[in-house]
Design a protein around this motif. Sequence first.
Motif, PDB file in Angstrom:
ATOM      1  N   TRP A  73       0.826  -1.202   0.000  1.00 55.73           N
ATOM      2  CA  TRP A  73       0.000   0.000   0.000  1.00 55.73           C
ATOM      3  C   TRP A  73       0.862   1.256   0.000  1.00 55.73           C
ATOM      4  CZ3 TRP A  73      -1.199   4.041   3.474  1.00 55.73           C
ATOM      5  CH2 TRP A  73      -2.299   4.792   3.102  1.00 55.73           C
ATOM      6  N   LEU A  74       1.938   1.252   0.745  1.00 57.61           N
ATOM      7  CA  LEU A  74       2.864   2.383   0.808  1.00 57.61           C
ATOM      8  C   LEU A  74       4.225   1.871   0.366  1.00 57.61           C
ATOM      9  CD1 LEU A  74       3.215   5.342   1.681  1.00 57.61           C
ATOM     10  CD2 LEU A  74       3.891   4.494   3.910  1.00 57.61           C
ATOM     11  N   SER A  75       4.453   1.933  -0.936  1.00 58.28           N
ATOM     12  CA  SER A  75       5.661   1.336  -1.487  1.00 58.28           C
ATOM     13  C   SER A  75       6.295   2.291  -2.495  1.00 58.28           C
ATOM     14  CB  SER A  75       5.330   0.009  -2.173  1.00 58.28           C
ATOM     15  OG  SER A  75       6.470  -0.500  -2.813  1.00 58.28           O
ATOM     16  N   PHE A  76       7.617   2.307  -2.513  1.00 62.29           N
ATOM     17  CA  PHE A  76       8.332   3.090  -3.516  1.00 62.29           C
ATOM     18  C   PHE A  76       8.653   2.248  -4.747  1.00 62.29           C
ATOM     19  CE2 PHE A  76       9.415   5.301   0.464  1.00 62.29           C
ATOM     20  CZ  PHE A  76       8.900   6.557   0.128  1.00 62.29           C
ATOM     21  N   ARG A  77       8.255   0.978  -4.740  1.00 61.77           N
ATOM     22  CA  ARG A  77       8.528   0.093  -5.875  1.00 61.77           C
ATOM     23  C   ARG A  77       7.329  -0.024  -6.821  1.00 61.77           C
ATOM     24  NH1 ARG A  77      11.222  -3.143  -1.592  1.00 61.77           N
ATOM     25  NH2 ARG A  77      13.416  -2.671  -1.881  1.00 61.77           N
ATOM     26  N   SER A  78       6.110   0.197  -6.279  1.00 58.06           N
ATOM     27  CA  SER A  78       4.917   0.126  -7.123  1.00 58.06           C
ATOM     28  C   SER A  78       3.876   1.106  -6.593  1.00 58.06           C
ATOM     29  CB  SER A  78       4.339  -1.299  -7.103  1.00 58.06           C
ATOM     30  OG  SER A  78       3.928  -1.636  -5.796  1.00 58.06           O
ATOM     31  N   GLY A  79       2.939   1.481  -7.446  1.00 55.00           N
ATOM     32  CA  GLY A  79       1.871   2.370  -7.012  1.00 55.00           C
ATOM     33  C   GLY A  79       2.186   3.834  -7.258  1.00 55.00           C
ATOM     34  N   LEU A  80       1.509   4.723  -6.554  1.00 55.95           N
ATOM     35  CA  LEU A  80       1.648   6.159  -6.768  1.00 55.95           C
ATOM     36  C   LEU A  80       3.019   6.693  -6.395  1.00 55.95           C
ATOM     37  CD1 LEU A  80      -1.811   7.361  -5.393  1.00 55.95           C
ATOM     38  CD2 LEU A  80      -1.091   7.210  -7.772  1.00 55.95           C
ATOM     39  N   LEU A  81       3.669   6.105  -5.411  1.00 58.31           N
ATOM     40  CA  LEU A  81       4.957   6.590  -4.956  1.00 58.31           C
ATOM     41  C   LEU A  81       6.149   5.957  -5.665  1.00 58.31           C
ATOM     42  CD1 LEU A  81       4.229   6.603  -1.125  1.00 58.31           C
ATOM     43  CD2 LEU A  81       4.128   8.527  -2.700  1.00 58.31           C
ATOM     44  N   ALA A  82       5.872   5.163  -6.700  1.00 54.19           N
ATOM     45  CA  ALA A  82       6.936   4.414  -7.380  1.00 54.19           C
ATOM     46  C   ALA A  82       7.888   5.363  -8.092  1.00 54.19           C
ATOM     47  CB  ALA A  82       6.326   3.454  -8.394  1.00 54.19           C
TER      48      ALA A  82
END
Length: 86
Positions: A73-82
């Motif tokens: 949910w809070l990841s720098f590898r996937s999603g909005l914060l990637a």
Amino acid sequence: MGWVSGTVVYFLIWWVVLFAVLPIGTQPVAEGDSQSGWRGAPQEPRLWRKVLITTLVSTVLWFGAYALITSDWLSFRSGLLAMPEK
């Protein structure tokens, strides 16, 4: 999260919660010192009770932090914060 980083996170959460719990329910000494007027430490600080409350609250908060850190949910590898791919 490894066991070392999990222990460090728990220790940090425990200290923050301890300082939030310490002032709860303390009453100052009714009569201050006759010369200086200083009241000093609380009459009944109930430290073991506060340590137990701190440990319980910290454990719940740590499990929440663990769930958040290990989830996607809070990841720098996937999603909005990637991070953008090269």
